[in-house]
Design a protein around this motif. Structure first.
Motif, mmCIF file in Angstrom:
data_model
loop_
_atom_site.group_PDB
_atom_site.id
_atom_site.type_symbol
_atom_site.label_atom_id
_atom_site.label_comp_id
_atom_site.label_asym_id
_atom_site.label_seq_id
_atom_site.Cartn_x
_atom_site.Cartn_y
_atom_site.Cartn_z
ATOM 1 N N MET A 1 24.430 38.083 46.290
ATOM 2 C CA MET A 1 25.477 37.541 46.636
ATOM 3 C C MET A 1 26.775 37.589 45.714
ATOM 4 S SD MET A 1 25.474 33.475 47.186
ATOM 5 C CE MET A 1 27.165 32.579 47.797
ATOM 6 N N LEU A 2 27.722 37.569 46.093
ATOM 7 C CA LEU A 2 29.139 37.839 45.445
ATOM 8 C C LEU A 2 29.459 36.553 44.662
ATOM 9 C CD1 LEU A 2 31.173 40.432 47.461
ATOM 10 C CD2 LEU A 2 29.946 41.005 45.392
ATOM 11 N N THR A 3 29.880 36.672 43.634
ATOM 12 C CA THR A 3 30.458 35.516 43.089
ATOM 13 C C THR A 3 31.836 35.530 42.305
ATOM 14 O OG1 THR A 3 29.434 35.903 40.821
ATOM 15 C CG2 THR A 3 28.148 34.610 42.407
ATOM 16 N N GLY A 4 32.621 34.764 42.153
ATOM 17 C CA GLY A 4 33.614 34.822 41.259
ATOM 18 C C GLY A 4 33.574 34.831 39.777
ATOM 19 N N THR A 5 34.437 35.244 38.925
ATOM 20 C CA THR A 5 34.180 35.566 37.467
ATOM 21 C C THR A 5 34.664 33.994 37.032
ATOM 22 O OG1 THR A 5 36.389 36.090 36.939
ATOM 23 C CG2 THR A 5 35.175 37.708 37.740
ATOM 24 N N PRO A 6 34.511 33.627 35.635
ATOM 25 C CA PRO A 6 34.894 32.533 35.082
ATOM 26 C C PRO A 6 36.455 32.444 35.217
ATOM 27 C CG PRO A 6 33.385 33.797 33.677
ATOM 28 C CD PRO A 6 33.511 34.744 34.905
ATOM 29 N N PHE A 7 37.283 33.158 35.719
ATOM 30 C CA PHE A 7 38.477 33.091 35.868
ATOM 31 C C PHE A 7 38.998 33.214 37.256
ATOM 32 C CE2 PHE A 7 37.879 35.577 31.755
ATOM 33 C CZ PHE A 7 38.480 34.961 30.949
ATOM 34 N N HIS A 8 38.038 32.879 37.992
ATOM 35 C CA HIS A 8 38.267 32.928 39.432
ATOM 36 C C HIS A 8 39.179 31.687 40.037
ATOM 37 C CE1 HIS A 8 37.671 34.579 43.491
ATOM 38 N NE2 HIS A 8 37.578 33.329 43.990
ATOM 39 N N SER A 9 38.908 30.588 39.509
ATOM 40 C CA SER A 9 39.910 29.542 39.665
ATOM 41 C C SER A 9 41.562 29.726 39.349
ATOM 42 C CB SER A 9 39.591 28.389 38.881
ATOM 43 O OG SER A 9 39.603 28.418 37.622
ATOM 44 N N ARG A 10 41.749 30.736 38.412
ATOM 45 C CA ARG A 10 43.028 31.275 38.086
ATOM 46 C C ARG A 10 43.672 32.376 38.988
ATOM 47 N NH1 ARG A 10 42.064 26.832 36.533
ATOM 48 N NH2 ARG A 10 42.509 25.943 34.387
ATOM 49 N N THR A 11 42.509 33.253 39.126
ATOM 50 C CA THR A 11 43.190 34.559 39.681
ATOM 51 C C THR A 11 43.406 34.250 41.166
ATOM 52 O OG1 THR A 11 40.871 35.532 39.855
ATOM 53 C CG2 THR A 11 42.202 35.978 37.912
ATOM 54 N N SER A 12 42.517 33.656 41.761
ATOM 55 C CA SER A 12 42.458 33.652 43.023
ATOM 56 C C SER A 12 43.627 32.831 43.795
ATOM 57 C CB SER A 12 41.181 32.590 43.838
ATOM 58 O OG SER A 12 41.264 32.468 45.046
ATOM 59 N N PRO A 13 44.458 31.854 43.261
ATOM 60 C CA PRO A 13 45.639 31.469 43.921
ATOM 61 C C PRO A 13 46.661 32.511 43.650
ATOM 62 C CG PRO A 13 44.780 29.769 42.247
ATOM 63 C CD PRO A 13 43.961 30.995 42.101
ATOM 64 N N LEU A 14 46.465 33.188 42.418
ATOM 65 C CA LEU A 14 47.701 34.205 42.195
ATOM 66 C C LEU A 14 47.630 35.456 43.259
ATOM 67 C CD1 LEU A 14 47.506 33.977 38.456
ATOM 68 C CD2 LEU A 14 49.191 32.996 39.912
ATOM 69 N N CYS A 15 46.366 35.756 43.911
ATOM 70 C CA CYS A 15 46.069 37.009 44.468
ATOM 71 C C CYS A 15 46.824 36.726 46.184
ATOM 72 C CB CYS A 15 44.579 37.193 44.705
ATOM 73 S SG CYS A 15 44.186 38.809 45.326
ATOM 74 N N GLN A 16 48.091 36.867 45.960
ATOM 75 C CA GLN A 16 48.758 36.799 47.297
ATOM 76 C C GLN A 16 48.401 37.801 48.298
ATOM 77 O OE1 GLN A 16 52.966 37.071 46.209
ATOM 78 N NE2 GLN A 16 53.028 35.157 44.731
ATOM 79 N N ALA A 17 48.035 38.895 47.819
ATOM 80 C CA ALA A 17 47.635 40.139 48.765
ATOM 81 C C ALA A 17 46.087 40.050 49.267
ATOM 82 C CB ALA A 17 47.926 41.312 48.107
ATOM 83 N N GLN A 18 45.572 39.179 48.701
ATOM 84 C CA GLN A 18 44.180 38.881 49.224
ATOM 85 C C GLN A 18 43.362 40.400 49.052
ATOM 86 O OE1 GLN A 18 42.312 36.029 49.478
ATOM 87 N NE2 GLN A 18 44.214 35.277 48.758
ATOM 88 N N ASN A 19 43.834 41.115 48.122
ATOM 89 C CA ASN A 19 43.293 42.375 47.845
ATOM 90 C C ASN A 19 42.033 42.244 46.614
ATOM 91 O OD1 ASN A 19 44.746 44.036 49.471
ATOM 92 N ND2 ASN A 19 46.264 44.332 47.969
ATOM 93 N N TRP A 20 40.900 42.170 47.250
ATOM 94 C CA TRP A 20 39.725 42.023 46.167
ATOM 95 C C TRP A 20 38.759 43.038 46.631
ATOM 96 C CZ3 TRP A 20 39.579 37.450 43.644
ATOM 97 C CH2 TRP A 20 40.432 36.613 43.936
ATOM 98 N N ARG A 21 37.971 43.367 45.308
ATOM 99 C CA ARG A 21 37.004 44.329 45.151
ATOM 100 C C ARG A 21 35.676 43.799 44.768
ATOM 101 N NH1 ARG A 21 39.451 48.774 43.972
ATOM 102 N NH2 ARG A 21 37.504 50.102 43.925
#
Length: 396
Positions: A1-21
Motif C-alpha cells: 500500500m502506498l503511503t505519503g512521506t513525512p512531508f506529505h501534509s506539506r507537499t500535497s497542497p502544493l502539488c497543483q498538477a497532481q503529478n505523483w510517482r
C-alpha cells in the motif's frame, strides 16, 4: 500500500498538477506544476527543496560496523573520518552491482547507509559472526535535499549550531533547524551546490515550514522528481532501475553490470584485501570491460534536418526520458541510451548511454535513434565527457 512521506501534509497542497510517482512504497511529487521548468531553474539559479524521504536508510553500529561495511562495499572505508560521507556501489560475488548509495560515519562505531532499494537482508546475511547491530531506520528518518546556488544562504538563515561555511564537500555536521536536531550533509543528486538534511520523522513538518519561511527571500522552490531527473542527467549521475539493473533483480546475465561498466570504476578499491566481488572485479580489470557508460550529445543540425524533412520544427522532450534508445555506429547497434533529456542550461540534447568499449572514447561519432512523425530516424551524435554540467560552486 502506498503511503505519503513525512512531508506529505506539506507537499500535497502544493502539488497543483497532481503529478505523483511511486518511489519505495511512497507517493512523491513528480512536478508541482504541469511542467517542471520553474522547479528545474530553481535548482540551477536559486534553490530547490526536494523530498527524498523514500531512500532506504540503515543504521549500522557496533565494534564490527566498519568491518561489515568494508566487507560489503567496493570502496575502502577504513580512512573514512567521523563526519565524512562516501558514495559507493556494492556487488554480488560475481562483481555485478546490486545497489549504490552513500555511507556517512556518524560516530566512531556508527554509520548510516542509504540505498535505492531494500538491503536489510543483504547486510544481515553478511554480518554473520560479527558484533554489529543493523537497524532499518527508513520510516523514522525523513530527508530533504536543499539544492542550488543559494542553498547555503538559506541553511545559514534557518539553522544554528553549525559553521556551514566550513562544511566541506561530502562532509556532515549536526545542527538545529527551528529548534529541532538535524544532520546536514553536503551531498546531493543534482551536481550543484547543495545539502541533504536528515531529520527525525516527527520533526519533518516543522523543519519544512522553517526552511520554506526562511527561503522565501532566496527564491526557494519546492521541486519534484522530474526536475531532479534533468539535473542528475546533466551531472552524469546514474539511477538504479533506470540506467542499470540490480544484479539481485536481473533475470539474465546480460542485464547485469559491473562498477566498471556503469562509470563507477573510480569507486572500486582493489587494494582493499577482501570484499564481496573483489576476485571477479580484479579479473575484469585485467581483461577489460565489455561495456562503458558514457555521455552522448545529439548534434542539433542533424536533429533539425530530420524534422525539417517532414515539415516540422524539432520536437524535444519536456521531461527526461527513461527508456532504452538504440545507438549505432556504421550501421551496427553498439549500445543504448538509458535516460536523456533536453538540457535547459546547456541548450543540448543529452543522454546517458551504455556503449561497447571500442566506441566509448570522447568524440567518437555515433547515431541515436529518434522517432520523427512515427518513423525511426537516426540523428548524428558524439560521445561526450561527463559530467555535462559541473559548476565550481558544487565543491567550493
Amino acid at each position: 500500500m502506498l503511503t505519503g512521506t513525512p512531508f506529505h501534509s506539506r507537499t500535497s497542497p502544493l502539488c497543483q498538477a497532481q503529478n505523483w510517482r511511486r518511489w519505495g512504497g511512497h507517493l512523491v511529487v513528480s512536478s508541482y506544476e504541469l511542467l517542471p521548468d520553474r522547479e528545474y531553474w530553481a535548482i540551477r539559479n536559486s534553490a530547490a527543496l526536494i523530498d527524498v524521504s523514500p531512500l532506504y536508510k540503515y543504521r549500522v553500529s557496533g565494534p564490527d560496523a566498519l568491518r561489515l561495511l568494508n566487507r560489503v562495499v567496493t570502496r575502502d572505508l577504513s580512512k573514512l573520518a567521523v563526519g565524512q560521507v562516501a558514495y559507493t556501489p556494492w556487488c554480488d560475488e560475481h562483481g555485478k552491482v546490486i545497489d549504490d548509495g552513500t555511507i556517512a560515519r556518524l560516530d566512531d562505531q556508527i554509520f548510516r547507509l542509504t540505498s535505492a532499494e531494500p538491503n536489510y537482508r543483504w547486510l544481515c546475511d553478511n554480518a554473520m559472526g560479527l558484533n554489529v547491530t543493523i537497524e532499518d531506520v527508513s520510516s523514522r528518518t525523513a530527508s530533504l535535499a536543499l539544492q542550488g546556488p543559494r542553498s547555503r544562504e538559506i541553511l545559514k538563515a534557518a539553522s544554528s549550531g553549525a559553521d556551514l561555511d566550513r562544511l566541506k564537500y561530502y562532509r556532515l555536521v549536526r545542527a538545529d533547524i527551528g529548534g529541532c536536531p538535524v544532520e546536514i550533509s553536503r551531498t546531493g543528486y543534482t551536481g550543484d551546490l547543495g545539502y541533504e538534511i536528515w531529520i527525525e520523522a516527527k520533526h519533518a513538518e516543522s523543519i519544512w515550514d522553517t526552511l520554506v519561511s526562511k527561503g522565501n527571500g532566496y527564491g526557494l522552490t519546492p521541486a519534484g522528481i522530474w526536475a531532479l531527473d534533468v539535473a542528475r542527467i546533466e551531472a552524469g549521475l546514474i539511477m538504479l532501475d533506470v540506467d542499470y539493473v540490480s544484479a539481485r533483480r536481473a533475470t539474465i546475465e546480460a542485464q547485469k553490470s559491473s562498477p566498471f561498466e556503469i562509470g563507477l570504476g573510480w569507486a572500486v578499491n582493489l587494494d582493499k584485501p577482501n570484499f564481496i566481488g573483489r576476485k571477479a572485479l580484479m579479473k575484469e580489470k585485467e581483461q577489460g570491460s565489455t561495456w562503458q557508460f558514457v555521455g552522448v550529445e545529439v548534434e542539433w543540425d542533424s536533429l533539425e534536418r530530420l524534422y525539417n524533412d517532414v515539415g516540422l520544427p524539432p520536437q524535444l522532450p519536456t521531461i527526461a526520458f527513461r527508456a532504452s534508445v538504440p545507438i549505432f555506429s556504421a550501421g551496427r547497434q553498439v549500445g543504448y541510451a538509458s535516460s536523456g533529456c533536453w538540457s535547459p542550461i546547456l541548450k543540448k540534447y543529452i543522454a546517458l548511454a551504455h556503449v561497447e568499449s571500442a566506441h566509448a572514447k570522447p568524440g567518437a561519432l555515433v547515431t541515436m535513434e529518434v522517432t520523427v512523425e512515427h518513423r525511426r530516424k537516426f540523428a548524428t551524435a558524439h560521445v561526450a565527457k561527463m559530467p555535462f554540467f559541473n559548476p565550481e560552486r558544487k565543491r567550493a
